[in-house]
Design a protein around this motif. Structure first.
Motif, PDB file in Angstrom:
ATOM      1  N   ILE A  46     -33.131  58.135  64.285  1.00 59.65           N
ATOM      2  CA  ILE A  46     -31.936  57.149  64.156  1.00 59.65           C
ATOM      3  C   ILE A  46     -31.988  55.932  63.615  1.00 59.65           C
ATOM      4  O   ILE A  46     -30.981  55.099  63.001  1.00 59.65           O
ATOM      5  CB  ILE A  46     -32.072  56.182  66.166  1.00 59.65           C
ATOM      6  N   LEU A  47     -32.450  55.360  62.393  1.00 60.57           N
ATOM      7  CA  LEU A  47     -32.735  54.719  61.186  1.00 60.57           C
ATOM      8  C   LEU A  47     -32.513  55.348  60.182  1.00 60.57           C
ATOM      9  O   LEU A  47     -33.848  54.887  59.258  1.00 60.57           O
ATOM     10  CB  LEU A  47     -34.250  53.436  61.884  1.00 60.57           C
ATOM     11  N   ASN A  48     -32.728  56.339  60.563  1.00 57.64           N
ATOM     12  CA  ASN A  48     -32.316  56.997  59.056  1.00 57.64           C
ATOM     13  C   ASN A  48     -32.354  57.034  57.915  1.00 57.64           C
ATOM     14  O   ASN A  48     -33.194  56.638  56.594  1.00 57.64           O
ATOM     15  CB  ASN A  48     -31.115  58.627  58.638  1.00 57.64           C
ATOM     16  N   ASN A  49     -31.586  55.719  58.018  1.00 55.55           N
ATOM     17  CA  ASN A  49     -31.229  54.823  56.145  1.00 55.55           C
ATOM     18  C   ASN A  49     -32.483  53.904  56.484  1.00 55.55           C
ATOM     19  O   ASN A  49     -32.920  53.104  55.124  1.00 55.55           O
ATOM     20  CB  ASN A  49     -30.014  54.101  56.472  1.00 55.55           C
ATOM     21  N   MET A  50     -32.952  53.724  57.159  1.00 54.82           N
ATOM     22  CA  MET A  50     -34.289  52.681  57.140  1.00 54.82           C
ATOM     23  C   MET A  50     -35.751  53.304  57.173  1.00 54.82           C
ATOM     24  O   MET A  50     -36.873  52.533  56.818  1.00 54.82           O
ATOM     25  CB  MET A  50     -34.115  51.382  58.374  1.00 54.82           C
ATOM     26  N   VAL A  51     -36.424  55.160  57.989  1.00 51.83           N
ATOM     27  CA  VAL A  51     -37.197  55.320  58.010  1.00 51.83           C
ATOM     28  C   VAL A  51     -37.363  56.513  57.263  1.00 51.83           C
ATOM     29  O   VAL A  51     -36.264  56.952  58.193  1.00 51.83           O
ATOM     30  CB  VAL A  51     -37.931  55.085  59.938  1.00 51.83           C
ATOM     31  N   SER A  52     -37.853  57.185  56.758  1.00 50.15           N
ATOM     32  CA  SER A  52     -39.006  57.927  56.069  1.00 50.15           C
ATOM     33  C   SER A  52     -38.824  58.979  56.939  1.00 50.15           C
ATOM     34  O   SER A  52     -40.122  58.922  58.150  1.00 50.15           O
ATOM     35  CB  SER A  52     -39.422  58.005  54.981  1.00 50.15           C
ATOM     36  N   ASN A  53     -38.308  59.959  56.560  1.00 49.24           N
ATOM     37  CA  ASN A  53     -38.623  61.326  57.973  1.00 49.24           C
ATOM     38  C   ASN A  53     -40.553  62.217  57.199  1.00 49.24           C
ATOM     39  O   ASN A  53     -40.953  62.623  57.896  1.00 49.24           O
ATOM     40  CB  ASN A  53     -37.435  62.642  57.848  1.00 49.24           C
ATOM     41  N   SER A  54     -40.296  61.570  56.167  1.00 50.66           N
ATOM     42  CA  SER A  54     -41.770  62.257  55.636  1.00 50.66           C
ATOM     43  C   SER A  54     -43.026  61.307  56.331  1.00 50.66           C
ATOM     44  O   SER A  54     -44.027  61.792  56.842  1.00 50.66           O
ATOM     45  CB  SER A  54     -42.058  62.383  53.929  1.00 50.66           C
ATOM     46  N   PHE A  55     -42.452  59.816  56.442  1.00 50.35           N
ATOM     47  CA  PHE A  55     -43.125  59.123  57.092  1.00 50.35           C
ATOM     48  C   PHE A  55     -43.296  59.300  59.163  1.00 50.35           C
ATOM     49  O   PHE A  55     -44.551  59.142  58.987  1.00 50.35           O
ATOM     50  CB  PHE A  55     -43.149  57.777  56.768  1.00 50.35           C
ATOM     51  N   LEU A  56     -42.648  59.926  59.171  1.00 50.64           N
ATOM     52  CA  LEU A  56     -42.246  59.885  60.889  1.00 50.64           C
ATOM     53  C   LEU A  56     -43.128  61.258  61.454  1.00 50.64           C
ATOM     54  O   LEU A  56     -43.784  61.193  61.731  1.00 50.64           O
ATOM     55  CB  LEU A  56     -41.072  59.922  61.211  1.00 50.64           C
ATOM     56  N   GLN A 100     -42.601  54.154  52.360  1.00 45.27           N
ATOM     57  CA  GLN A 100     -43.006  54.888  53.656  1.00 45.27           C
ATOM     58  C   GLN A 100     -42.886  56.296  53.405  1.00 45.27           C
ATOM     59  O   GLN A 100     -43.545  57.430  53.351  1.00 45.27           O
ATOM     60  CB  GLN A 100     -41.755  54.990  54.895  1.00 45.27           C
ATOM     61  N   SER A 101     -42.465  56.807  51.889  1.00 44.56           N
ATOM     62  CA  SER A 101     -41.857  57.551  51.431  1.00 44.56           C
ATOM     63  C   SER A 101     -43.163  58.280  50.605  1.00 44.56           C
ATOM     64  O   SER A 101     -43.741  59.883  50.882  1.00 44.56           O
ATOM     65  CB  SER A 101     -40.306  57.598  50.898  1.00 44.56           C
ATOM     66  N   SER A 102     -43.932  57.519  50.398  1.00 43.59           N
ATOM     67  CA  SER A 102     -45.235  58.105  49.103  1.00 43.59           C
ATOM     68  C   SER A 102     -45.736  57.820  49.924  1.00 43.59           C
ATOM     69  O   SER A 102     -46.488  58.710  49.954  1.00 43.59           O
ATOM     70  CB  SER A 102     -45.463  56.285  48.595  1.00 43.59           C
ATOM     71  N   ILE A 103     -46.177  57.726  50.940  1.00 43.25           N
ATOM     72  CA  ILE A 103     -47.563  57.485  52.092  1.00 43.25           C
ATOM     73  C   ILE A 103     -47.006  58.573  53.380  1.00 43.25           C
ATOM     74  O   ILE A 103     -48.138  59.576  53.259  1.00 43.25           O
ATOM     75  CB  ILE A 103     -47.677  55.992  53.440  1.00 43.25           C
ATOM     76  N   GLY A 104     -46.079  59.154  53.377  1.00 43.97           N
ATOM     77  CA  GLY A 104     -45.405  60.450  53.796  1.00 43.97           C
ATOM     78  C   GLY A 104     -45.600  61.686  53.162  1.00 43.97           C
ATOM     79  O   GLY A 104     -46.166  62.172  53.467  1.00 43.97           O
ATOM     80  N   LEU A 105     -45.330  61.643  51.899  1.00 44.63           N
ATOM     81  CA  LEU A 105     -46.000  62.553  50.695  1.00 44.63           C
ATOM     82  C   LEU A 105     -46.939  62.898  50.694  1.00 44.63           C
ATOM     83  O   LEU A 105     -47.839  64.237  50.417  1.00 44.63           O
ATOM     84  CB  LEU A 105     -44.899  62.723  49.778  1.00 44.63           C
ATOM     85  N   LEU A 106     -47.671  61.602  50.422  1.00 47.91           N
ATOM     86  CA  LEU A 106     -48.926  61.455  50.215  1.00 47.91           C
ATOM     87  C   LEU A 106     -49.872  62.479  51.213  1.00 47.91           C
ATOM     88  O   LEU A 106     -50.831  63.426  51.200  1.00 47.91           O
ATOM     89  CB  LEU A 106     -49.444  60.375  49.952  1.00 47.91           C
TER      90      LEU A 106
END
Length: 176
Positions: free
Chosen positions: A109-119, A163-169
């Motif tokens: 619900i927070l697409n603009n604030m939370v990265s899907n890769s991080f989730l 968030q995105s960097s962590i998720g992708l890593l």
């Protein structure tokens, strides 16, 4: 970083369990809407080797449990904790998909604030396993309740790029 309850980050949606829930005679080898069963949702994502479909009419009778791009699917009864992410590629292959009653949709619900890769990295981490060890209900058929699961607290970096960097890593490590 900040702490947030899961229900502040995702809507948790049950599959439809009403009177119009499909019976075995409602399933076909091909059709309009893919109807997932727990065999389609594995620890590492979707498995589309065995498929069953319902008609457009049967799909229209159901109210909850229809997937949208960027939804996560979590098995919540019997086989607990398997997770899949419904992305654009899956949508291209299967544009109309429903979950069964043994699953939950985790819809960001927070697409603009939370990265899907991080989730995804959070969900594939220990958070679900820890929750299930301590909070699942039932012994004959263990299950996760939507209410209890929505109260799980997760830690999220405030910066979406972080968030995105962590998720992708973590995805790269997981894929390895």
């Amino acid at each position: 970083w900040e702490q947030r309850k899961l229900n502040e980050v995702v809507n948790i949606i049950d599959g439809d369990r009403g009177k119009n829930y499909p019976h075995e005679s409602d399933f076909y080898n091909h059709g309009d809407t893919l109807f997932l069963d727990t065999g389609n949702v594995r620890k590492n994502g979707f498995n589309f080797q065995t498929l069953k479909y319902i008609t457009k009419y049967k799909d229209s009778q159901l109210q909850k449990g229809k997937l949208k791009i960027h939804d996560f699917v979590l098995t919540s009864r019997g086989t607990l904790g398997n997770l899949a992410y419904y992305d654009k590629d899956d949508h291209g292959q299967f544009p109309s998909v429903r979950i069964n009653s043994a699953m939950l949709i985790l819809r960001p619900i927070l697409n603009n604030m939370v990265s899907n890769s991080f989730l995804e990295s959070v969900f594939r981490g220990r958070i679900i396993d820890l929750f299930m060890k301590k909070d699942h209900v039932g012994s004959a058929q263990p299950h996760i309740t939507k209410r209890d699961f929505s109260r799980v607290v997760i830690n999220i970096p405030v910066n979406k790029n972080e968030q995105s960097s962590i998720g992708l890593l973590l995805k790269s490590v997981n894929d390895l």
